[in-house]
Design an enzyme around this catalytic site. Structure first.
Site, PDB file in Angstrom:
ATOM      1  N   ARG A 242     -22.185  23.921  -3.275  1.00 28.58           N
ATOM      2  CA  ARG A 242     -22.846  25.183  -3.589  1.00 28.58           C
ATOM      3  C   ARG A 242     -21.847  26.102  -4.292  1.00 28.58           C
ATOM      4  NH1 ARG A 242     -24.668  23.624   1.525  1.00 28.58           N
ATOM      5  NH2 ARG A 242     -26.921  23.238   1.584  1.00 28.58           N
ATOM      6  N   LYS A 267     -24.863  26.758   4.447  1.00 28.34           N
ATOM      7  CA  LYS A 267     -26.269  26.733   4.858  1.00 28.34           C
ATOM      8  C   LYS A 267     -26.456  26.165   6.259  1.00 28.34           C
ATOM      9  CE  LYS A 267     -28.326  28.294   1.080  1.00 28.34           C
ATOM     10  NZ  LYS A 267     -29.192  29.489   1.056  1.00 28.34           N
ATOM     11  N   HIS A 330     -25.561  26.664  -9.973  1.00 30.97           N
ATOM     12  CA  HIS A 330     -26.217  25.896  -8.910  1.00 30.97           C
ATOM     13  C   HIS A 330     -26.852  24.626  -9.458  1.00 30.97           C
ATOM     14  CE1 HIS A 330     -28.414  25.143  -5.193  1.00 30.97           C
ATOM     15  NE2 HIS A 330     -27.791  26.161  -4.647  1.00 30.97           N
ATOM     16  N   ARG A 333     -25.813  20.833  -8.787  1.00 32.33           N
ATOM     17  CA  ARG A 333     -26.287  20.088  -7.617  1.00 32.33           C
ATOM     18  C   ARG A 333     -27.525  19.270  -7.977  1.00 32.33           C
ATOM     19  NH1 ARG A 333     -24.535  21.389  -2.710  1.00 32.33           N
ATOM     20  NH2 ARG A 333     -26.553  21.532  -1.631  1.00 32.33           N
ATOM     21  N   HIS A 357     -26.821  18.844   3.019  1.00 37.55           N
ATOM     22  CA  HIS A 357     -28.137  19.170   3.544  1.00 37.55           C
ATOM     23  C   HIS A 357     -28.211  18.717   4.998  1.00 37.55           C
ATOM     24  CE1 HIS A 357     -30.112  19.244  -0.712  1.00 37.55           C
ATOM     25  NE2 HIS A 357     -29.489  20.361  -0.414  1.00 37.55           N
TER      26      HIS A 357
END
Length: 407
Positions: A242, A267, A330, A333, A357
Protein backbone atom coordinates in the site's frame (compact mmCIF):
# COMPACT_ATOMS: atom_id res chain seq x y z
CA UNK A 1 -28.16 -67.54 -37.04
CA UNK A 2 -28.16 -64.44 -34.87
CA UNK A 3 -24.87 -63.03 -33.65
CA UNK A 4 -23.66 -62.94 -30.06
CA UNK A 5 -20.63 -61.39 -28.40
CA UNK A 6 -18.61 -64.59 -28.60
CA UNK A 7 -19.13 -64.79 -32.36
CA UNK A 8 -18.42 -61.10 -32.78
CA UNK A 9 -15.10 -61.32 -30.94
CA UNK A 10 -14.13 -64.39 -33.02
CA UNK A 11 -14.51 -62.58 -36.35
CA UNK A 12 -11.08 -62.14 -37.94
CA UNK A 13 -10.06 -59.86 -40.82
CA UNK A 14 -9.57 -61.28 -44.28
CA UNK A 15 -7.90 -59.99 -47.40
CA UNK A 16 -11.16 -58.35 -48.42
CA UNK A 17 -14.17 -56.80 -46.71
CA UNK A 18 -16.94 -59.21 -45.70
CA UNK A 19 -20.26 -59.02 -43.79
CA UNK A 20 -21.97 -61.37 -41.34
CA UNK A 21 -25.73 -61.05 -40.88
CA UNK A 22 -27.50 -60.78 -37.54
CA UNK A 23 -31.26 -60.42 -38.08
CA UNK A 24 -33.80 -57.97 -39.43
CA UNK A 25 -31.36 -56.35 -41.85
CA UNK A 26 -28.59 -55.82 -39.26
CA UNK A 27 -25.11 -57.07 -40.12
CA UNK A 28 -21.51 -56.58 -39.04
CA UNK A 29 -18.95 -55.48 -41.63
CA UNK A 30 -15.40 -56.69 -41.05
CA UNK A 31 -12.66 -54.69 -42.77
CA UNK A 32 -9.19 -55.95 -43.74
CA UNK A 33 -7.66 -53.72 -41.05
CA UNK A 34 -9.72 -55.52 -38.39
CA UNK A 35 -12.29 -52.79 -37.69
CA UNK A 36 -15.92 -53.88 -37.37
CA UNK A 37 -18.82 -51.66 -38.43
CA UNK A 38 -22.54 -52.23 -37.87
CA UNK A 39 -24.69 -51.82 -40.97
CA UNK A 40 -28.47 -51.80 -41.49
CA UNK A 41 -29.65 -52.92 -44.92
CA UNK A 42 -33.14 -51.90 -46.10
CA UNK A 43 -35.19 -50.91 -49.14
CA UNK A 44 -36.69 -47.43 -49.48
CA UNK A 45 -39.06 -46.62 -52.35
CA UNK A 46 -38.02 -49.89 -53.94
CA UNK A 47 -34.31 -49.11 -53.88
CA UNK A 48 -31.76 -51.04 -51.79
CA UNK A 49 -29.83 -48.93 -49.32
CA UNK A 50 -27.61 -49.31 -46.29
CA UNK A 51 -26.62 -47.09 -43.33
CA UNK A 52 -23.83 -47.31 -40.76
CA UNK A 53 -24.82 -47.65 -37.11
CA UNK A 54 -21.41 -47.37 -35.46
CA UNK A 55 -18.31 -49.41 -34.75
CA UNK A 56 -18.12 -52.54 -32.64
CA UNK A 57 -17.33 -52.83 -29.72
CA UNK A 58 -17.96 -49.08 -29.17
CA UNK A 59 -21.57 -49.84 -30.13
CA UNK A 60 -22.31 -53.23 -28.52
CA UNK A 61 -24.70 -55.79 -29.98
CA UNK A 62 -27.80 -54.74 -28.01
CA UNK A 63 -27.26 -51.08 -28.85
CA UNK A 64 -26.86 -51.94 -32.54
CA UNK A 65 -30.14 -53.86 -32.50
CA UNK A 66 -31.83 -50.92 -30.80
CA UNK A 67 -30.54 -48.58 -33.54
CA UNK A 68 -31.80 -51.07 -36.17
CA UNK A 69 -35.25 -51.11 -34.57
CA UNK A 70 -35.38 -47.32 -34.55
CA UNK A 71 -34.46 -47.23 -38.23
CA UNK A 72 -37.08 -49.88 -39.05
CA UNK A 73 -39.77 -47.90 -37.20
CA UNK A 74 -38.83 -44.82 -39.20
CA UNK A 75 -39.04 -46.85 -42.41
CA UNK A 76 -42.48 -48.20 -41.51
CA UNK A 77 -43.63 -44.63 -40.96
CA UNK A 78 -42.55 -43.66 -44.46
CA UNK A 79 -39.25 -42.07 -43.54
CA UNK A 80 -35.81 -42.62 -45.05
CA UNK A 81 -33.36 -43.93 -42.40
CA UNK A 82 -30.36 -42.78 -44.48
CA UNK A 83 -31.65 -39.21 -44.76
CA UNK A 84 -32.53 -39.21 -41.06
CA UNK A 85 -29.04 -40.30 -40.03
CA UNK A 86 -27.44 -37.73 -42.34
CA UNK A 87 -29.55 -35.03 -40.68
CA UNK A 88 -28.52 -36.29 -37.24
CA UNK A 89 -24.84 -36.21 -38.18
CA UNK A 90 -25.19 -32.73 -39.65
CA UNK A 91 -26.84 -31.58 -36.43
CA UNK A 92 -23.87 -32.92 -34.47
CA UNK A 93 -21.48 -31.03 -36.78
CA UNK A 94 -23.50 -27.82 -36.43
CA UNK A 95 -23.74 -28.28 -32.68
CA UNK A 96 -19.94 -28.52 -32.47
CA UNK A 97 -19.50 -25.51 -34.77
CA UNK A 98 -21.90 -23.46 -32.63
CA UNK A 99 -20.47 -24.47 -29.27
CA UNK A 100 -19.15 -21.95 -26.80
CA UNK A 101 -15.59 -23.09 -27.48
CA UNK A 102 -15.90 -22.93 -31.28
CA UNK A 103 -17.53 -19.50 -31.27
CA UNK A 104 -14.94 -18.21 -28.80
CA UNK A 105 -12.16 -19.33 -31.17
CA UNK A 106 -13.95 -17.68 -34.08
CA UNK A 107 -14.45 -14.44 -32.13
CA UNK A 108 -10.78 -14.26 -31.19
CA UNK A 109 -9.78 -14.82 -34.82
CA UNK A 110 -12.11 -11.99 -35.88
CA UNK A 111 -10.98 -9.56 -33.19
CA UNK A 112 -7.32 -10.31 -32.41
CA UNK A 113 -6.13 -7.43 -34.61
CA UNK A 114 -8.25 -5.01 -32.56
CA UNK A 115 -6.98 -6.12 -29.16
CA UNK A 116 -3.68 -5.35 -27.50
CA UNK A 117 -1.34 -8.29 -26.99
CA UNK A 118 -1.95 -8.19 -23.24
CA UNK A 119 -5.74 -8.06 -23.53
CA UNK A 120 -5.77 -10.87 -26.08
CA UNK A 121 -3.59 -13.05 -23.86
CA UNK A 122 -5.68 -12.28 -20.77
CA UNK A 123 -9.02 -12.96 -22.47
CA UNK A 124 -7.79 -16.19 -24.08
CA UNK A 125 -6.61 -17.34 -20.67
CA UNK A 126 -10.01 -16.60 -19.13
CA UNK A 127 -11.73 -18.67 -21.82
CA UNK A 128 -9.23 -21.54 -21.73
CA UNK A 129 -8.88 -21.76 -17.96
CA UNK A 130 -12.20 -20.58 -16.54
CA UNK A 131 -14.96 -20.95 -19.13
CA UNK A 132 -14.21 -23.55 -21.81
CA UNK A 133 -13.62 -26.48 -19.38
CA UNK A 134 -17.24 -26.11 -18.20
CA UNK A 135 -19.03 -24.54 -21.17
CA UNK A 136 -16.86 -25.39 -24.17
CA UNK A 137 -19.09 -28.09 -25.71
CA UNK A 138 -22.37 -26.31 -24.99
CA UNK A 139 -24.07 -24.77 -28.04
CA UNK A 140 -24.53 -21.09 -27.29
CA UNK A 141 -28.19 -21.38 -28.27
CA UNK A 142 -28.60 -23.82 -25.37
CA UNK A 143 -26.47 -21.96 -22.82
CA UNK A 144 -28.37 -21.19 -19.63
CA UNK A 145 -27.67 -18.37 -17.22
CA UNK A 146 -27.29 -20.96 -14.45
CA UNK A 147 -24.54 -22.77 -16.41
CA UNK A 148 -22.57 -19.57 -16.89
CA UNK A 149 -23.12 -18.50 -13.29
CA UNK A 150 -21.73 -21.83 -12.04
CA UNK A 151 -18.51 -21.19 -14.01
CA UNK A 152 -18.28 -17.63 -12.68
CA UNK A 153 -18.81 -18.84 -9.11
CA UNK A 154 -15.81 -21.13 -9.50
CA UNK A 155 -13.67 -18.11 -10.36
CA UNK A 156 -15.11 -16.15 -7.45
CA UNK A 157 -14.46 -19.12 -5.17
CA UNK A 158 -10.72 -18.91 -5.70
CA UNK A 159 -10.74 -15.25 -4.68
CA UNK A 160 -10.57 -13.70 -8.16
CA UNK A 161 -13.78 -11.68 -8.07
CA UNK A 162 -12.59 -9.09 -10.56
CA UNK A 163 -11.67 -11.87 -12.99
CA UNK A 164 -15.17 -13.33 -12.52
CA UNK A 165 -16.69 -9.98 -13.51
CA UNK A 166 -14.36 -9.78 -16.48
CA UNK A 167 -15.29 -13.34 -17.50
CA UNK A 168 -19.01 -12.46 -17.45
CA UNK A 169 -18.35 -9.43 -19.64
CA UNK A 170 -16.24 -11.47 -22.06
CA UNK A 171 -18.89 -14.22 -22.26
CA UNK A 172 -21.45 -11.54 -23.07
CA UNK A 173 -19.31 -10.34 -25.99
CA UNK A 174 -19.02 -13.89 -27.35
CA UNK A 175 -22.77 -14.48 -27.08
CA UNK A 176 -23.55 -11.15 -28.76
CA UNK A 177 -21.34 -12.30 -31.64
CA UNK A 178 -23.25 -15.59 -31.79
CA UNK A 179 -26.55 -13.68 -31.90
CA UNK A 180 -25.26 -11.42 -34.67
CA UNK A 181 -24.22 -14.47 -36.73
CA UNK A 182 -27.55 -16.26 -36.23
CA UNK A 183 -26.39 -18.95 -33.82
CA UNK A 184 -28.12 -17.80 -30.65
CA UNK A 185 -31.28 -15.85 -29.88
CA UNK A 186 -30.65 -14.33 -26.46
CA UNK A 187 -27.80 -13.43 -24.12
CA UNK A 188 -27.96 -15.15 -20.71
CA UNK A 189 -24.88 -13.21 -19.57
CA UNK A 190 -27.09 -10.11 -19.40
CA UNK A 191 -29.28 -11.91 -16.85
CA UNK A 192 -26.23 -12.21 -14.59
CA UNK A 193 -25.58 -8.49 -14.24
CA UNK A 194 -25.59 -7.99 -10.48
CA UNK A 195 -25.43 -11.73 -9.76
CA UNK A 196 -21.84 -11.47 -8.53
CA UNK A 197 -20.93 -9.36 -5.51
CA UNK A 198 -19.16 -6.11 -6.23
CA UNK A 199 -15.51 -5.92 -5.20
CA UNK A 200 -15.37 -4.38 -1.75
CA UNK A 201 -12.09 -2.61 -2.23
CA UNK A 202 -11.85 0.87 -3.64
CA UNK A 203 -10.84 1.04 -7.28
CA UNK A 204 -7.77 2.98 -8.29
CA UNK A 205 -6.68 3.63 -11.84
CA UNK A 206 -4.12 1.05 -12.89
CA UNK A 207 -2.24 -0.18 -15.94
CA UNK A 208 -2.51 -3.95 -16.34
CA UNK A 209 -1.62 -4.51 -19.99
CA UNK A 210 1.95 -5.90 -20.02
CA UNK A 211 3.05 -3.84 -23.02
CA UNK A 212 1.82 -0.64 -21.34
CA UNK A 213 3.43 -1.73 -18.06
CA UNK A 214 6.75 -1.92 -19.93
CA UNK A 215 6.29 1.65 -21.13
CA UNK A 216 5.49 2.81 -17.60
CA UNK A 217 8.58 1.10 -16.18
CA UNK A 218 10.81 2.72 -18.77
CA UNK A 219 9.35 6.09 -17.81
CA UNK A 220 9.92 5.36 -14.10
CA UNK A 221 13.54 4.38 -14.63
CA UNK A 222 14.01 7.60 -16.60
CA UNK A 223 12.68 9.77 -13.76
CA UNK A 224 15.26 12.38 -12.77
CA UNK A 225 13.65 13.89 -9.68
CA UNK A 226 14.55 13.63 -5.99
CA UNK A 227 16.38 10.37 -5.12
CA UNK A 228 13.90 9.11 -2.50
CA UNK A 229 10.99 9.72 -4.85
CA UNK A 230 12.78 7.93 -7.70
CA UNK A 231 13.49 4.96 -5.43
CA UNK A 232 9.88 4.88 -4.20
CA UNK A 233 8.68 4.83 -7.80
CA UNK A 234 10.94 1.88 -8.61
CA UNK A 235 9.91 -0.05 -5.49
CA UNK A 236 6.17 0.53 -5.99
CA UNK A 237 5.78 -2.17 -8.68
CA UNK A 238 8.48 -4.42 -7.16
CA UNK A 239 6.80 -4.65 -3.73
CA UNK A 240 3.19 -3.59 -4.55
CA UNK A 241 2.54 -2.67 -0.91
CA UNK A 242 0.00 0.00 0.00
CA UNK A 243 1.34 3.49 -0.80
CA UNK A 244 1.04 4.57 2.83
CA UNK A 245 3.06 1.54 3.94
CA UNK A 246 5.75 2.27 1.38
CA UNK A 247 6.04 5.91 2.45
CA UNK A 248 6.21 4.86 6.11
CA UNK A 249 8.96 2.25 5.53
CA UNK A 250 11.68 2.39 8.19
CA UNK A 251 15.24 1.21 7.82
CA UNK A 252 15.05 -0.75 11.08
CA UNK A 253 12.33 -2.97 9.58
CA UNK A 254 14.37 -3.89 6.52
CA UNK A 255 17.01 -6.62 6.49
CA UNK A 256 18.87 -6.30 3.21
CA UNK A 257 21.04 -9.35 3.88
CA UNK A 258 17.97 -11.52 4.50
CA UNK A 259 16.13 -9.67 1.69
CA UNK A 260 13.05 -9.12 3.85
CA UNK A 261 10.94 -6.19 4.97
CA UNK A 262 8.80 -6.81 8.06
CA UNK A 263 6.13 -4.47 9.36
CA UNK A 264 2.52 -4.36 10.59
CA UNK A 265 0.05 -4.04 7.71
CA UNK A 266 -2.05 -0.89 7.96
CA UNK A 267 -5.38 -2.53 7.08
CA UNK A 268 -5.25 -5.88 8.86
CA UNK A 269 -3.04 -4.72 11.76
CA UNK A 270 -1.22 -8.03 11.36
CA UNK A 271 2.55 -8.60 10.99
CA UNK A 272 3.48 -8.79 7.33
CA UNK A 273 6.59 -9.90 5.44
CA UNK A 274 7.61 -8.55 2.05
CA UNK A 275 10.28 -10.75 0.42
CA UNK A 276 12.64 -8.42 -1.43
CA UNK A 277 13.80 -9.40 -4.88
CA UNK A 278 17.41 -8.82 -5.84
CA UNK A 279 16.20 -5.82 -7.85
CA UNK A 280 14.44 -4.34 -4.81
CA UNK A 281 17.52 -4.89 -2.65
CA UNK A 282 19.66 -3.11 -5.26
CA UNK A 283 17.36 -0.07 -5.22
CA UNK A 284 17.50 0.08 -1.41
CA UNK A 285 21.27 -0.33 -1.27
CA UNK A 286 21.65 2.57 -3.70
CA UNK A 287 19.38 4.70 -1.52
CA UNK A 288 20.85 3.70 1.86
CA UNK A 289 23.91 6.04 1.73
CA UNK A 290 21.52 8.95 1.16
CA UNK A 291 18.77 8.27 3.71
CA UNK A 292 20.09 5.41 5.86
CA UNK A 293 21.11 7.71 8.73
CA UNK A 294 17.49 8.65 9.32
CA UNK A 295 14.42 6.71 10.44
CA UNK A 296 12.53 6.68 7.18
CA UNK A 297 13.62 4.98 3.99
CA UNK A 298 11.82 7.68 2.00
CA UNK A 299 12.08 10.93 3.95
CA UNK A 300 10.27 14.06 2.94
CA UNK A 301 11.88 16.61 0.64
CA UNK A 302 11.97 19.28 3.36
CA UNK A 303 12.76 17.18 6.43
CA UNK A 304 14.57 13.88 7.06
CA UNK A 305 12.42 13.42 10.15
CA UNK A 306 9.23 13.11 8.20
CA UNK A 307 8.20 10.50 5.68
CA UNK A 308 7.52 11.23 2.04
CA UNK A 309 4.29 13.18 1.63
CA UNK A 310 1.10 11.45 0.61
CA UNK A 311 0.89 12.94 -2.88
CA UNK A 312 4.54 12.64 -3.88
CA UNK A 313 4.35 9.37 -5.85
CA UNK A 314 1.13 10.39 -7.59
CA UNK A 315 2.68 13.76 -8.42
CA UNK A 316 5.71 11.98 -9.88
CA UNK A 317 3.43 9.84 -12.04
CA UNK A 318 1.71 13.01 -13.28
CA UNK A 319 5.15 14.46 -14.06
CA UNK A 320 5.87 11.34 -16.13
CA UNK A 321 2.71 11.98 -18.12
CA UNK A 322 0.30 9.55 -16.40
CA UNK A 323 -2.96 11.22 -15.39
CA UNK A 324 -4.95 10.13 -12.33
CA UNK A 325 -7.47 8.28 -14.46
CA UNK A 326 -4.68 6.18 -16.04
CA UNK A 327 -2.32 5.27 -13.19
CA UNK A 328 -2.10 5.89 -9.43
CA UNK A 329 0.31 4.94 -6.67
CA UNK A 330 -2.25 2.44 -5.40
CA UNK A 331 -2.65 1.07 -8.93
CA UNK A 332 0.61 -0.90 -8.66
CA UNK A 333 -1.27 -3.34 -6.42
CA UNK A 334 -3.96 -3.96 -9.02
CA UNK A 335 -1.24 -4.24 -11.66
CA UNK A 336 0.53 -7.00 -9.73
CA UNK A 337 -2.61 -8.84 -8.74
CA UNK A 338 -4.02 -8.87 -12.27
CA UNK A 339 -0.84 -9.92 -14.07
CA UNK A 340 0.29 -12.46 -11.46
CA UNK A 341 -3.10 -14.15 -11.63
CA UNK A 342 -4.34 -13.72 -15.18
CA UNK A 343 -1.08 -13.70 -17.15
CA UNK A 344 1.38 -15.63 -14.98
CA UNK A 345 -1.03 -17.97 -13.21
CA UNK A 346 0.22 -17.79 -9.62
CA UNK A 347 -2.00 -19.21 -6.91
CA UNK A 348 -4.50 -16.56 -5.75
CA UNK A 349 -3.79 -17.30 -2.08
CA UNK A 350 -0.07 -16.54 -2.60
CA UNK A 351 -1.03 -13.23 -4.20
CA UNK A 352 -3.56 -12.38 -1.49
CA UNK A 353 -1.00 -13.09 1.23
CA UNK A 354 1.52 -10.86 -0.50
CA UNK A 355 -1.04 -8.07 -0.83
CA UNK A 356 -1.49 -8.26 2.98
CA UNK A 357 -5.17 -9.03 2.59
CA UNK A 358 -6.97 -10.92 5.33
CA UNK A 359 -6.62 -14.58 4.31
CA UNK A 360 -8.13 -17.33 6.46
CA UNK A 361 -7.18 -20.96 6.86
CA UNK A 362 -9.81 -23.72 6.52
CA UNK A 363 -10.72 -23.26 10.20
CA UNK A 364 -11.36 -19.56 9.75
CA UNK A 365 -8.18 -18.44 11.50
CA UNK A 366 -5.93 -15.77 10.08
CA UNK A 367 -2.78 -17.23 8.53
CA UNK A 368 0.42 -16.10 10.18
CA UNK A 369 2.86 -13.89 8.34
CA UNK A 370 5.17 -16.76 7.36
CA UNK A 371 2.44 -18.63 5.45
CA UNK A 372 3.74 -19.77 2.05
CA UNK A 373 6.81 -17.60 2.58
CA UNK A 374 9.15 -19.78 0.51
CA UNK A 375 6.71 -19.78 -2.40
CA UNK A 376 6.12 -16.05 -2.06
CA UNK A 377 9.86 -15.40 -2.22
CA UNK A 378 10.03 -17.28 -5.50
CA UNK A 379 6.98 -15.40 -6.76
CA UNK A 380 8.43 -11.98 -5.87
CA UNK A 381 11.75 -12.72 -7.56
CA UNK A 382 10.01 -14.10 -10.61
CA UNK A 383 7.77 -11.03 -10.68
CA UNK A 384 10.79 -8.69 -10.56
CA UNK A 385 12.48 -10.63 -13.37
CA UNK A 386 9.27 -10.45 -15.41
CA UNK A 387 9.11 -6.67 -14.89
CA UNK A 388 12.73 -6.38 -16.04
CA UNK A 389 11.77 -8.20 -19.21
CA UNK A 390 8.84 -5.86 -19.80
CA UNK A 391 11.02 -2.81 -19.19
CA UNK A 392 13.73 -4.04 -21.53
CA UNK A 393 11.25 -4.90 -24.27
CA UNK A 394 12.28 -8.55 -24.37
CA UNK A 395 9.97 -11.28 -25.62
CA UNK A 396 8.05 -12.29 -22.52
CA UNK A 397 7.41 -15.93 -21.68
CA UNK A 398 5.56 -17.23 -18.61
CA UNK A 399 7.86 -17.35 -15.61
CA UNK A 400 8.51 -20.56 -13.75
CA UNK A 401 6.07 -20.82 -10.91
CA UNK A 402 4.40 -23.12 -8.42
CA UNK A 403 1.31 -24.70 -9.94
CA UNK A 404 -2.07 -23.53 -8.70
CA UNK A 405 -3.95 -25.70 -6.28
CA UNK A 406 -6.41 -25.11 -3.54
CA UNK A 407 -5.34 -24.76 0.07
Amino acid sequence: MALNDTKLRALRPRSGLYRVADAGGLCIEVNPNGSKLWRYRFRYLGKASMVALGNYPGVPLLAARRKRDEARALLVGGGDPAAHLRAQRQAVVERAANSFGAIAAEWFAQNEHRLTVGTLKRDRRIVERDLAPYLGDTPLADLKASDLLAALKRIQGRGALETAHRARSLASKLIRYAIATGRADRNPAVDLIGALPSPTKEHFASITDPAQVGELLRAIYGYNGQAATAAALKLSPLTFVRPGELRAARWKDIDLDAAEWRYVASKTKQPHIVPLSSQAVAVLRDLQPLTGAGEYVFPGIRSMRRQLSENTINAALRRLGYSSDVMTAHGFRAMARTILDEHLGFRPDFIEHQLAHAVRDPNGRAYNRTAHLAERKKMMQGWADYLDGLRNGAAIVPIKRTAKKSG
